[in-house]
Scaffold this motif. Structure first.
Motif, mmCIF file in Angstrom:
data_model
loop_
_atom_site.group_PDB
_atom_site.id
_atom_site.type_symbol
_atom_site.label_atom_id
_atom_site.label_comp_id
_atom_site.label_asym_id
_atom_site.label_seq_id
_atom_site.Cartn_x
_atom_site.Cartn_y
_atom_site.Cartn_z
ATOM 1 N N ARG A 34 -4.685 -3.872 -3.658
ATOM 2 C CA ARG A 34 -5.525 -4.085 -4.835
ATOM 3 C C ARG A 34 -5.981 -5.539 -4.948
ATOM 4 N NH1 ARG A 34 -1.466 -0.904 -6.494
ATOM 5 N NH2 ARG A 34 -1.962 1.237 -6.969
ATOM 6 N N ALA A 35 -5.098 -6.453 -4.585
ATOM 7 C CA ALA A 35 -5.424 -7.878 -4.713
ATOM 8 C C ALA A 35 -6.344 -8.364 -3.593
ATOM 9 C CB ALA A 35 -4.144 -8.707 -4.715
ATOM 10 N N LEU A 36 -6.122 -7.851 -2.384
ATOM 11 C CA LEU A 36 -6.853 -8.382 -1.227
ATOM 12 C C LEU A 36 -7.840 -7.404 -0.601
ATOM 13 C CD1 LEU A 36 -3.774 -10.143 0.408
ATOM 14 C CD2 LEU A 36 -5.523 -11.178 -1.051
ATOM 15 N N ALA A 37 -7.936 -6.207 -1.146
ATOM 16 C CA ALA A 37 -8.892 -5.181 -0.702
ATOM 17 C C ALA A 37 -8.795 -4.907 0.798
ATOM 18 C CB ALA A 37 -10.311 -5.577 -1.098
ATOM 19 N N PHE A 38 -7.582 -4.558 1.255
ATOM 20 C CA PHE A 38 -7.386 -4.215 2.663
ATOM 21 C C PHE A 38 -7.977 -2.850 3.008
ATOM 22 C CE2 PHE A 38 -3.469 -7.015 2.389
ATOM 23 C CZ PHE A 38 -4.029 -8.040 3.137
ATOM 24 N N GLY A 39 -8.102 -1.992 2.039
ATOM 25 C CA GLY A 39 -8.613 -0.647 2.286
ATOM 26 C C GLY A 39 -7.524 0.358 2.637
ATOM 27 N N TRP A 40 -6.269 0.019 2.353
ATOM 28 C CA TRP A 40 -5.179 0.967 2.612
ATOM 29 C C TRP A 40 -5.227 2.068 1.574
ATOM 30 C CZ3 TRP A 40 -1.261 -3.585 2.764
ATOM 31 C CH2 TRP A 40 -1.365 -4.246 3.984
ATOM 32 N N ARG A 41 -5.163 3.279 2.020
ATOM 33 C CA ARG A 41 -5.219 4.430 1.113
ATOM 34 C C ARG A 41 -3.891 5.168 1.108
ATOM 35 N NH1 ARG A 41 -8.661 1.993 -0.911
ATOM 36 N NH2 ARG A 41 -10.836 2.114 -0.361
ATOM 37 N N GLY A 42 -3.520 5.669 -0.028
ATOM 38 C CA GLY A 42 -2.349 6.526 -0.139
ATOM 39 C C GLY A 42 -1.027 5.826 -0.337
ATOM 40 N N THR A 43 -1.036 4.526 -0.545
ATOM 41 C CA THR A 43 0.247 3.834 -0.697
ATOM 42 C C THR A 43 1.012 4.336 -1.921
ATOM 43 O OG1 THR A 43 -0.842 2.002 -1.850
ATOM 44 C CG2 THR A 43 -0.441 1.743 0.524
ATOM 45 N N ASP A 44 0.301 4.664 -2.986
ATOM 46 C CA ASP A 44 0.991 5.181 -4.167
ATOM 47 C C ASP A 44 1.587 6.564 -3.903
ATOM 48 O OD1 ASP A 44 -1.595 6.166 -3.957
ATOM 49 O OD2 ASP A 44 -1.899 6.326 -6.120
ATOM 50 N N MET A 45 0.886 7.379 -3.124
ATOM 51 C CA MET A 45 1.405 8.706 -2.775
ATOM 52 C C MET A 45 2.643 8.572 -1.887
ATOM 53 S SD MET A 45 -0.609 10.771 -4.355
ATOM 54 C CE MET A 45 -0.434 12.372 -3.627
ATOM 55 N N TYR A 46 2.573 7.676 -0.903
ATOM 56 C CA TYR A 46 3.712 7.486 -0.004
ATOM 57 C C TYR A 46 4.908 6.901 -0.752
ATOM 58 C CZ TYR A 46 0.590 8.614 3.818
ATOM 59 O OH TYR A 46 -0.280 9.262 4.643
ATOM 60 N N ALA A 47 4.655 6.040 -1.732
ATOM 61 C CA ALA A 47 5.751 5.527 -2.557
ATOM 62 C C ALA A 47 6.421 6.676 -3.320
ATOM 63 C CB ALA A 47 5.239 4.466 -3.532
ATOM 64 N N GLY A 48 5.627 7.588 -3.821
ATOM 65 C CA GLY A 48 6.168 8.757 -4.516
ATOM 66 C C GLY A 48 6.963 9.667 -3.595
ATOM 67 N N TYR A 49 6.450 9.891 -2.386
ATOM 68 C CA TYR A 49 7.182 10.708 -1.412
ATOM 69 C C TYR A 49 8.523 10.065 -1.074
ATOM 70 C CZ TYR A 49 2.519 12.713 -0.463
ATOM 71 O OH TYR A 49 1.281 13.300 -0.550
ATOM 72 N N ALA A 50 8.507 8.755 -0.845
ATOM 73 C CA ALA A 50 9.741 8.040 -0.487
ATOM 74 C C ALA A 50 10.729 8.049 -1.652
ATOM 75 C CB ALA A 50 9.415 6.607 -0.063
ATOM 76 N N MET A 51 10.214 7.932 -2.879
ATOM 77 C CA MET A 51 11.091 7.955 -4.052
ATOM 78 C C MET A 51 11.755 9.323 -4.203
ATOM 79 S SD MET A 51 10.229 7.027 -8.032
ATOM 80 C CE MET A 51 9.008 5.884 -7.511
ATOM 81 N N ALA A 52 11.010 10.390 -3.964
ATOM 82 C CA ALA A 52 11.582 11.739 -4.043
ATOM 83 C C ALA A 52 12.644 11.931 -2.965
ATOM 84 C CB ALA A 52 10.485 12.781 -3.910
ATOM 85 N N ALA A 53 12.353 11.486 -1.745
ATOM 86 C CA ALA A 53 13.338 11.599 -0.666
ATOM 87 C C ALA A 53 14.591 10.803 -1.012
ATOM 88 C CB ALA A 53 12.736 11.106 0.657
ATOM 89 N N CYS A 54 14.408 9.617 -1.540
ATOM 90 C CA CYS A 54 15.545 8.766 -1.936
ATOM 91 C C CYS A 54 16.408 9.479 -2.971
ATOM 92 C CB CYS A 54 15.029 7.446 -2.484
ATOM 93 S SG CYS A 54 16.315 6.381 -3.153
ATOM 94 N N GLY A 55 15.792 10.040 -3.978
ATOM 95 C CA GLY A 55 16.538 10.712 -5.034
ATOM 96 C C GLY A 55 17.332 11.907 -4.535
ATOM 97 N N PHE A 56 16.707 12.757 -3.730
ATOM 98 C CA PHE A 56 17.401 13.949 -3.245
ATOM 99 C C PHE A 56 18.470 13.620 -2.213
ATOM 100 C CE2 PHE A 56 14.039 16.273 -5.314
ATOM 101 C CZ PHE A 56 14.671 17.427 -5.719
ATOM 102 N N LEU A 57 18.175 12.689 -1.318
ATOM 103 C CA LEU A 57 19.150 12.345 -0.277
ATOM 104 C C LEU A 57 20.376 11.638 -0.847
ATOM 105 C CD1 LEU A 57 16.680 11.280 2.521
ATOM 106 C CD2 LEU A 57 18.236 13.235 2.590
ATOM 107 N N ALA A 58 20.235 10.993 -1.986
ATOM 108 C CA ALA A 58 21.365 10.281 -2.585
ATOM 109 C C ALA A 58 22.300 11.196 -3.370
ATOM 110 C CB ALA A 58 20.847 9.177 -3.507
ATOM 111 N N LEU A 59 21.908 12.423 -3.654
ATOM 112 C CA LEU A 59 22.702 13.294 -4.529
ATOM 113 C C LEU A 59 24.119 13.538 -4.022
ATOM 114 C CD1 LEU A 59 20.022 15.939 -5.577
ATOM 115 C CD2 LEU A 59 21.112 14.223 -7.031
#
Length: 169
Positions: A34-59
């Motif tokens: 957002r700050a430097l306009a690299f054009g990376w797409r989906g970082t928020d989606m991948y953060a959500g996927y990783a957060m879900a994996a983290c939550g379930f794997l830690a149970l």
């Protein structure tokens, strides 16, 4: 067998820690984009996927370390026999519910793979990939609960206490 199960729970905990770091990296990448306009797409989606994996794997890892929230007011006021019956009932119910969760998580992952289901976000990720973390985490939790149920029935279960109550004011 005990060594294998302990390594399984630890491996799930390490995987959860890995995905926690991935969540952080994806959030930082999104901020940088957002700050430097690299054009990376989906970082928020991948953060959500990783957060879900983290939550379930830690149970399972968290459960086996005694860090899940337990309401022990009734157990503390019960006799040893009633306490054991309540523990068995609770572990049985939790094992059945986690078994259903694991079954349906695996089924969802398979159906997403079979139907070629993809994310509706701009990342277009096949959904079975992030769902694997949920399926594995739910399955390892089921194994951990079944393990504790068997130990309780055999009279060999040791309930770990986190000591969190000692740190409260």
């Amino acid at each position: 067998m005990r060594g294998f199960l302990d390594r399984l729970y630890n491996a799930a905990g390490y995987a959860a820690a890995f995905f926690m770091v991935v969540t952080l990296l994806m959030v930082v990448a999104g901020i940088a984009d957002r700050a430097l306009a690299f054009g990376w797409r989906g970082t928020d989606m991948y953060a959500g996927y990783a957060m879900a994996a983290c939550g379930f794997l830690a149970l399972a890892h968290t459960f086996k370390r005694g860090e899940h929230i337990r309401v022990t007011l009734l157990l503390q006021a019960s006799s040893a026999r009633v306490k054991r019956l309540l523990e068995i009932w609770s572990l049985f119910a939790a094992t059945m519910l986690s078994g259903a969760l694991a079954f349906y998580a695996i089924r969802l992952t398979y159906q997403s793979w079979d139907f070629h289901d993809i994310s509706t976000g701009n990342d277009a990720t096949p959904l079975w990939i992030p769902q694997i973390g949920m399926a594995i985490g739910a399955t390892v939790l089921f194994i951990a609960l079944l393990d504790d149920l068997v130990l309780e029935l055999r009279g060999k279960r040791v309930v770990h206490s986190s000591g969190e109550m000692l740190r409260n004011e």
